[in-house]
Design a protein around this motif. Sequence first.
Motif, PDB file in Angstrom:
ATOM      1  N   PHE A 188       0.605  -1.552  -0.272  1.00 54.11           N
ATOM      2  CA  PHE A 188      -0.221  -0.431  -0.357  1.00 54.11           C
ATOM      3  C   PHE A 188       1.257   1.308   0.422  1.00 54.11           C
ATOM      4  O   PHE A 188       0.360   2.789  -0.462  1.00 54.11           O
ATOM      5  CB  PHE A 188      -0.872   0.059   1.188  1.00 54.11           C
ATOM      6  CG  PHE A 188      -0.353  -0.511   2.096  1.00 54.11           C
ATOM      7  CD1 PHE A 188       0.480   0.693   3.112  1.00 54.11           C
ATOM      8  CD2 PHE A 188      -0.511  -1.689   3.242  1.00 54.11           C
ATOM      9  CE1 PHE A 188       0.761   0.453   4.529  1.00 54.11           C
ATOM     10  CE2 PHE A 188      -0.228  -1.324   4.557  1.00 54.11           C
ATOM     11  CZ  PHE A 188       0.574  -0.549   5.008  1.00 54.11           C
ATOM     12  N   GLY A 191       2.506  -0.044  -4.127  1.00 56.70           N
ATOM     13  CA  GLY A 191       1.641  -0.342  -4.857  1.00 56.70           C
ATOM     14  C   GLY A 191       2.020  -1.850  -5.425  1.00 56.70           C
ATOM     15  O   GLY A 191       3.256  -2.251  -5.245  1.00 56.70           O
ATOM     16  N   SER A 205      -0.690   0.134  -8.488  1.00 57.33           N
ATOM     17  CA  SER A 205      -1.857   0.817  -7.813  1.00 57.33           C
ATOM     18  C   SER A 205      -1.942   0.942  -6.353  1.00 57.33           C
ATOM     19  O   SER A 205      -1.119  -0.157  -5.568  1.00 57.33           O
ATOM     20  CB  SER A 205      -3.367   0.737  -7.830  1.00 57.33           C
ATOM     21  OG  SER A 205      -3.681   0.617  -6.963  1.00 57.33           O
ATOM     22  N   ARG A 206      -1.266   1.517  -4.952  1.00 57.61           N
ATOM     23  CA  ARG A 206      -1.374   1.873  -3.760  1.00 57.61           C
ATOM     24  C   ARG A 206      -3.004   1.354  -3.386  1.00 57.61           C
ATOM     25  O   ARG A 206      -3.210   0.158  -2.641  1.00 57.61           O
ATOM     26  CB  ARG A 206      -0.317   3.077  -3.264  1.00 57.61           C
ATOM     27  CG  ARG A 206       0.533   2.918  -4.012  1.00 57.61           C
ATOM     28  CD  ARG A 206       1.596   4.341  -3.395  1.00 57.61           C
ATOM     29  NE  ARG A 206       0.355   5.847  -3.301  1.00 57.61           N
ATOM     30  CZ  ARG A 206       0.495   6.642  -4.404  1.00 57.61           C
ATOM     31  NH1 ARG A 206       1.490   6.001  -5.742  1.00 57.61           N
ATOM     32  NH2 ARG A 206      -0.292   7.630  -4.739  1.00 57.61           N
ATOM     33  N   ARG A 207      -3.672   1.726  -3.948  1.00 59.93           N
ATOM     34  CA  ARG A 207      -5.044   1.294  -3.404  1.00 59.93           C
ATOM     35  C   ARG A 207      -5.234   0.041  -3.830  1.00 59.93           C
ATOM     36  O   ARG A 207      -5.715  -0.245  -2.511  1.00 59.93           O
ATOM     37  CB  ARG A 207      -6.077   2.230  -4.410  1.00 59.93           C
ATOM     38  CG  ARG A 207      -5.690   4.067  -4.029  1.00 59.93           C
ATOM     39  CD  ARG A 207      -7.101   4.625  -4.947  1.00 59.93           C
ATOM     40  NE  ARG A 207      -6.655   6.099  -4.447  1.00 59.93           N
ATOM     41  CZ  ARG A 207      -7.495   7.391  -5.213  1.00 59.93           C
ATOM     42  NH1 ARG A 207      -8.450   7.180  -6.079  1.00 59.93           N
ATOM     43  NH2 ARG A 207      -7.191   7.849  -4.140  1.00 59.93           N
ATOM     44  N   ALA A 210      -3.950  -1.908  -0.727  1.00 51.25           N
ATOM     45  CA  ALA A 210      -4.419  -1.095   0.866  1.00 51.25           C
ATOM     46  C   ALA A 210      -5.517  -2.264   0.491  1.00 51.25           C
ATOM     47  O   ALA A 210      -5.566  -2.622   1.768  1.00 51.25           O
ATOM     48  CB  ALA A 210      -4.672  -0.059   0.674  1.00 51.25           C
ATOM     49  N   MET A 211      -6.058  -2.749  -0.246  1.00 50.86           N
ATOM     50  CA  MET A 211      -7.646  -3.348  -0.462  1.00 50.86           C
ATOM     51  C   MET A 211      -7.009  -4.188  -0.479  1.00 50.86           C
ATOM     52  O   MET A 211      -7.689  -5.922   0.158  1.00 50.86           O
ATOM     53  CB  MET A 211      -8.577  -3.797  -1.670  1.00 50.86           C
ATOM     54  CG  MET A 211      -9.308  -2.062  -2.385  1.00 50.86           C
ATOM     55  SD  MET A 211      -9.679  -2.034  -3.573  1.00 50.86           S
ATOM     56  CE  MET A 211     -10.739  -0.211  -3.633  1.00 50.86           C
ATOM     57  N   SER A 284     -12.012   3.222  -8.990  1.00 43.79           N
ATOM     58  CA  SER A 284     -11.760   3.568  -7.869  1.00 43.79           C
ATOM     59  C   SER A 284     -10.500   3.511  -7.007  1.00 43.79           C
ATOM     60  O   SER A 284      -9.650   4.181  -6.240  1.00 43.79           O
ATOM     61  CB  SER A 284     -12.272   2.458  -7.471  1.00 43.79           C
ATOM     62  OG  SER A 284     -13.691   1.985  -7.502  1.00 43.79           O
ATOM     63  N   LEU A 285      -9.091   3.554  -8.557  1.00 40.29           N
ATOM     64  CA  LEU A 285      -7.837   3.093  -8.409  1.00 40.29           C
ATOM     65  C   LEU A 285      -7.658   4.484  -8.578  1.00 40.29           C
ATOM     66  O   LEU A 285      -7.852   5.233  -8.657  1.00 40.29           O
ATOM     67  CB  LEU A 285      -7.420   2.224  -9.166  1.00 40.29           C
ATOM     68  CG  LEU A 285      -7.577   0.797  -9.190  1.00 40.29           C
ATOM     69  CD1 LEU A 285      -7.469  -0.267  -9.788  1.00 40.29           C
ATOM     70  CD2 LEU A 285      -7.760   0.878  -7.391  1.00 40.29           C
ATOM     71  N   GLU A 286      -5.864   4.883  -8.981  1.00 35.51           N
ATOM     72  CA  GLU A 286      -5.439   6.320  -8.724  1.00 35.51           C
ATOM     73  C   GLU A 286      -5.694   7.267 -10.521  1.00 35.51           C
ATOM     74  O   GLU A 286      -5.491   5.877 -10.999  1.00 35.51           O
ATOM     75  CB  GLU A 286      -4.087   6.098  -8.443  1.00 35.51           C
ATOM     76  CG  GLU A 286      -3.479   5.660  -7.140  1.00 35.51           C
ATOM     77  CD  GLU A 286      -3.393   4.083  -7.254  1.00 35.51           C
ATOM     78  OE1 GLU A 286      -2.599   4.388  -6.562  1.00 35.51           O
ATOM     79  OE2 GLU A 286      -3.827   3.550  -8.031  1.00 35.51           O
TER      80      GLU A 286
END
Length: 303
Positions: A188, A191, A205-207, A210-211, A284-286
């Motif tokens: 997170f 990515g 993707s960092r998001r 995190a998920m 929903s991502l960057e």
Amino acid sequence: MDESSYWSRVQRIFNMMDIRTAFVTSAQVDAALDLLEQHEQGGEISAEKLDRARKIKEAVIHPDTGEKIFLPLRLSFIIPCNLVLDTLMLSARGFSQNVGAQWLNQTYNCLHYYANRNASNAESMEKIFQAYLGATASSVGAAVGLNALLDRAPQGRPWTRLARKLIPFCAVAAADVLNLGITRRDEFLQGIKVYDEKGEEVGESRRAGAMAVSACILARVSAAAPVLLLPPLVMHRLERTRFFLRHSYLKTPALMGMIALSIQAGVPLSFGIFKQKASVDVASLEPSLWNCRVSEVYYNKGL
């Protein structure tokens, strides 16, 4: 692998926990992989052999690295390992036993989490060691601290004995958050790789990272709940019955039996909540991924 429904995911995890797949030889794994490759190239393989090969691959091969997972760290070996560790934690009495049981459990957990992580990012030994120290310190601190707190409770209160039986779960839950959070923090912070439905890399993707980590933490804590809460609560009632008062030597075997059943049932039901190959809308991502060629991407959640 079929992850279209909750129950198909539960069945998949249940199959991955088949202890027979923990002991397959390297040659058997290679043969299974060759069989699957032949099938992809159009070879005619019987459904039974194909299902067996897929089962071995999912239980032994890491989905990101393609490497064989070390036997004790495979999901299929989780019952014998956790049966011993959970029994030690639930049976621990006094400072030294609590420290020893929590230390052994977190040593195994740290290795298991690392072996089954999302491998998009290489983890340094320094970060792994930090996660190990943090998780061990949190679990030992929670176990020792809560026991010390209960020692100060008024003598003779019936709820204190029951409360002590819940301490291992509190310690493990606290350690799971810290262990996974530290071990997989690059997911997170930097990515993880995301892919289209054909498996081609779209970006990082960092998001999504995190998920993935959040889902694993929730699944791990959910899986620990029935294992570390139900058996001690049931035994709290049973050990006061006439049968167990007369046959006290059966308390530990009964506890171990309930732990084994709880692991076998609880882990698939908890891990099945989230897909291993998770999907997320690009929106929903960057913003950097908004203009990619697909509207939905996939990533390996890890275990």
